[in-house]
Design a protein around this motif. Structure first.
Motif, PDB file in Angstrom:
ATOM      1  N   THR A   1      30.872 -29.151   7.147  1.00 55.92           N
ATOM      2  CA  THR A   1      31.020 -30.058   6.021  1.00 55.92           C
ATOM      3  C   THR A   1      30.021 -31.198   6.151  1.00 55.92           C
ATOM      4  O   THR A   1      29.990 -31.879   7.183  1.00 55.92           O
ATOM      5  CB  THR A   1      32.445 -30.632   5.939  1.00 55.92           C
ATOM      6  OG1 THR A   1      33.392 -29.568   5.832  1.00 55.92           O
ATOM      7  CG2 THR A   1      32.578 -31.543   4.723  1.00 55.92           C
ATOM      8  N   ILE A   2      29.207 -31.397   5.123  1.00 52.25           N
ATOM      9  CA  ILE A   2      28.279 -32.516   5.098  1.00 52.25           C
ATOM     10  C   ILE A   2      28.881 -33.637   4.258  1.00 52.25           C
ATOM     11  O   ILE A   2      29.535 -33.384   3.243  1.00 52.25           O
ATOM     12  CB  ILE A   2      26.895 -32.092   4.564  1.00 52.25           C
ATOM     13  CG1 ILE A   2      25.869 -33.214   4.751  1.00 52.25           C
ATOM     14  CG2 ILE A   2      26.970 -31.645   3.114  1.00 52.25           C
ATOM     15  CD1 ILE A   2      24.437 -32.781   4.470  1.00 52.25           C
TER      16      ILE A   2
ATOM     17  N   ALA B   1      22.770 -29.805   2.589  1.00 56.53           N
ATOM     18  CA  ALA B   1      22.153 -30.922   1.891  1.00 56.53           C
ATOM     19  C   ALA B   1      23.180 -31.587   0.997  1.00 56.53           C
ATOM     20  O   ALA B   1      24.150 -30.955   0.557  1.00 56.53           O
ATOM     21  CB  ALA B   1      20.958 -30.456   1.066  1.00 56.53           C
ATOM     22  N   ILE B   2      22.953 -32.865   0.712  1.00 57.14           N
ATOM     23  CA  ILE B   2      23.859 -33.621  -0.142  1.00 57.14           C
ATOM     24  C   ILE B   2      23.049 -34.607  -0.964  1.00 57.14           C
ATOM     25  O   ILE B   2      22.155 -35.276  -0.460  1.00 57.14           O
ATOM     26  CB  ILE B   2      24.949 -34.321   0.708  1.00 57.14           C
ATOM     27  CG1 ILE B   2      25.974 -35.024  -0.182  1.00 57.14           C
ATOM     28  CG2 ILE B   2      24.324 -35.290   1.717  1.00 57.14           C
ATOM     29  CD1 ILE B   2      27.224 -35.454   0.581  1.00 57.14           C
TER      30      ILE B   2
ATOM     31  N   ILE C   1      17.760 -44.019  -1.359  1.00 54.25           N
ATOM     32  CA  ILE C   1      17.742 -42.697  -0.752  1.00 54.25           C
ATOM     33  C   ILE C   1      18.346 -41.697  -1.732  1.00 54.25           C
ATOM     34  O   ILE C   1      19.463 -41.899  -2.212  1.00 54.25           O
ATOM     35  CB  ILE C   1      18.521 -42.659   0.574  1.00 54.25           C
ATOM     36  CG1 ILE C   1      17.934 -43.657   1.576  1.00 54.25           C
ATOM     37  CG2 ILE C   1      18.509 -41.249   1.157  1.00 54.25           C
ATOM     38  CD1 ILE C   1      18.685 -43.718   2.891  1.00 54.25           C
ATOM     39  N   ASN C   2      17.603 -40.638  -2.024  1.00 55.28           N
ATOM     40  CA  ASN C   2      18.140 -39.565  -2.850  1.00 55.28           C
ATOM     41  C   ASN C   2      18.816 -38.526  -1.956  1.00 55.28           C
ATOM     42  O   ASN C   2      19.808 -38.830  -1.305  1.00 55.28           O
ATOM     43  CB  ASN C   2      17.050 -38.959  -3.727  1.00 55.28           C
ATOM     44  CG  ASN C   2      16.724 -39.855  -4.919  1.00 55.28           C
ATOM     45  OD1 ASN C   2      17.525 -40.697  -5.318  1.00 55.28           O
ATOM     46  ND2 ASN C   2      15.551 -39.670  -5.499  1.00 55.28           N
ATOM     47  N   ASP C   3      18.279 -37.306  -1.906  1.00 54.11           N
ATOM     48  CA  ASP C   3      18.926 -36.267  -1.115  1.00 54.11           C
ATOM     49  C   ASP C   3      18.833 -36.543   0.376  1.00 54.11           C
ATOM     50  O   ASP C   3      17.851 -37.092   0.874  1.00 54.11           O
ATOM     51  CB  ASP C   3      18.291 -34.904  -1.400  1.00 54.11           C
ATOM     52  CG  ASP C   3      18.526 -34.431  -2.822  1.00 54.11           C
ATOM     53  OD1 ASP C   3      18.002 -33.354  -3.179  1.00 54.11           O
ATOM     54  OD2 ASP C   3      19.235 -35.120  -3.580  1.00 54.11           O
ATOM     55  N   MET C   4      19.858 -36.140   1.104  1.00 57.87           N
ATOM     56  CA  MET C   4      19.866 -36.140   2.556  1.00 57.87           C
ATOM     57  C   MET C   4      20.312 -34.766   3.017  1.00 57.87           C
ATOM     58  O   MET C   4      21.003 -34.052   2.287  1.00 57.87           O
ATOM     59  CB  MET C   4      20.798 -37.218   3.117  1.00 57.87           C
ATOM     60  CG  MET C   4      20.503 -38.619   2.622  1.00 57.87           C
ATOM     61  SD  MET C   4      21.558 -39.897   3.369  1.00 57.87           S
ATOM     62  CE  MET C   4      20.737 -40.100   4.959  1.00 57.87           C
ATOM     63  N   GLY C   5      19.918 -34.395   4.227  1.00 60.57           N
ATOM     64  CA  GLY C   5      20.303 -33.079   4.692  1.00 60.57           C
ATOM     65  C   GLY C   5      20.152 -32.900   6.183  1.00 60.57           C
ATOM     66  O   GLY C   5      19.639 -33.775   6.892  1.00 60.57           O
TER      67      GLY C   5
ATOM     68  N   ASN D   1      25.195 -28.592  -0.840  1.00 62.60           N
ATOM     69  CA  ASN D   1      24.613 -27.266  -0.794  1.00 62.60           C
ATOM     70  C   ASN D   1      24.588 -26.815   0.662  1.00 62.60           C
ATOM     71  O   ASN D   1      24.184 -27.578   1.536  1.00 62.60           O
ATOM     72  CB  ASN D   1      23.196 -27.278  -1.366  1.00 62.60           C
ATOM     73  CG  ASN D   1      22.545 -25.918  -1.341  1.00 62.60           C
ATOM     74  OD1 ASN D   1      23.139 -24.933  -1.756  1.00 62.60           O
ATOM     75  ND2 ASN D   1      21.305 -25.856  -0.864  1.00 62.60           N
ATOM     76  N   TYR D   2      25.014 -25.571   0.924  1.00 61.18           N
ATOM     77  CA  TYR D   2      25.093 -25.052   2.284  1.00 61.18           C
ATOM     78  C   TYR D   2      24.344 -23.739   2.407  1.00 61.18           C
ATOM     79  O   TYR D   2      24.316 -22.926   1.473  1.00 61.18           O
ATOM     80  CB  TYR D   2      26.544 -24.816   2.695  1.00 61.18           C
ATOM     81  CG  TYR D   2      27.381 -26.065   2.759  1.00 61.18           C
ATOM     82  CD1 TYR D   2      27.417 -26.837   3.916  1.00 61.18           C
ATOM     83  CD2 TYR D   2      28.146 -26.475   1.670  1.00 61.18           C
ATOM     84  CE1 TYR D   2      28.185 -27.987   3.981  1.00 61.18           C
ATOM     85  CE2 TYR D   2      28.914 -27.616   1.729  1.00 61.18           C
ATOM     86  CZ  TYR D   2      28.935 -28.374   2.887  1.00 61.18           C
ATOM     87  OH  TYR D   2      29.701 -29.511   2.951  1.00 61.18           O
ATOM     88  N   ALA D   3      23.758 -23.512   3.580  1.00 58.03           N
ATOM     89  CA  ALA D   3      23.168 -22.225   3.881  1.00 58.03           C
ATOM     90  C   ALA D   3      24.259 -21.168   3.993  1.00 58.03           C
ATOM     91  O   ALA D   3      25.412 -21.471   4.318  1.00 58.03           O
ATOM     92  CB  ALA D   3      22.380 -22.295   5.193  1.00 58.03           C
TER      93      ALA D   3
END
Length: 121
Positions: A68-69, A50-51, A31-35, A58-60
């Motif tokens: 917090t992700i 996203a992480i 798994i690469n990016d998750m969000g 990365n946050y909106a």
């Protein structure tokens, strides 16, 4: 098959907190990016946070430091801690992951079924 299952949604008062979790299961090679995304009635689905696999985040802009992700790569889980919730945060929240299934050469986007978050008095 690969599945993403969210949990943790519900009804919370303004200023309250919720923690969303998403577990990926199935025949997964990597798994690469998750969000996390969200969609309010009558609006487009939008990115919340996203992480990456290396845990860069990365946050909106509307998060404003409130969320917090995080992820646990050992168990293929991504979480979203949401504090200081506002009524405008009300939406269905969806987990997303960029997954390479076992015996498949390419990554594809997978989505959870969504979990309702309602912020109201």
């Amino acid at each position: 098959q690969v599945q993403l299952v969210e949990s943790g949604g519900g009804l919370v008062q303004p200023g309250g907190s919720l923690r969303l979790s998403c577990a990926a299961s199935g025949s997964i090679y990597r798994i690469n990016d998750m969000g996390w995304y969200r969609q309010a009635p009558g609006k487009q689905r939008e990115l919340v946070a996203a992480i990456t696999s290396g845990k860069s985040t990365n946050y909106a802009a509307f998060v404003e430091g409130r969320f917090t992700i995080s992820r646990d790569n050992a168990v293929n889980r991504v979480s979203l801690q949401m504090n200081s919730l506002k009524p405008e945060d009300t939406a269905v929240y969806y987990c997303n992951a960029d997954v390479r299934p076992s015996f498949v050469s390419a990554f594809s986007a997978y989505w959870g079924q969504g979990t309702q978050v309602t912020v109201s008095s």
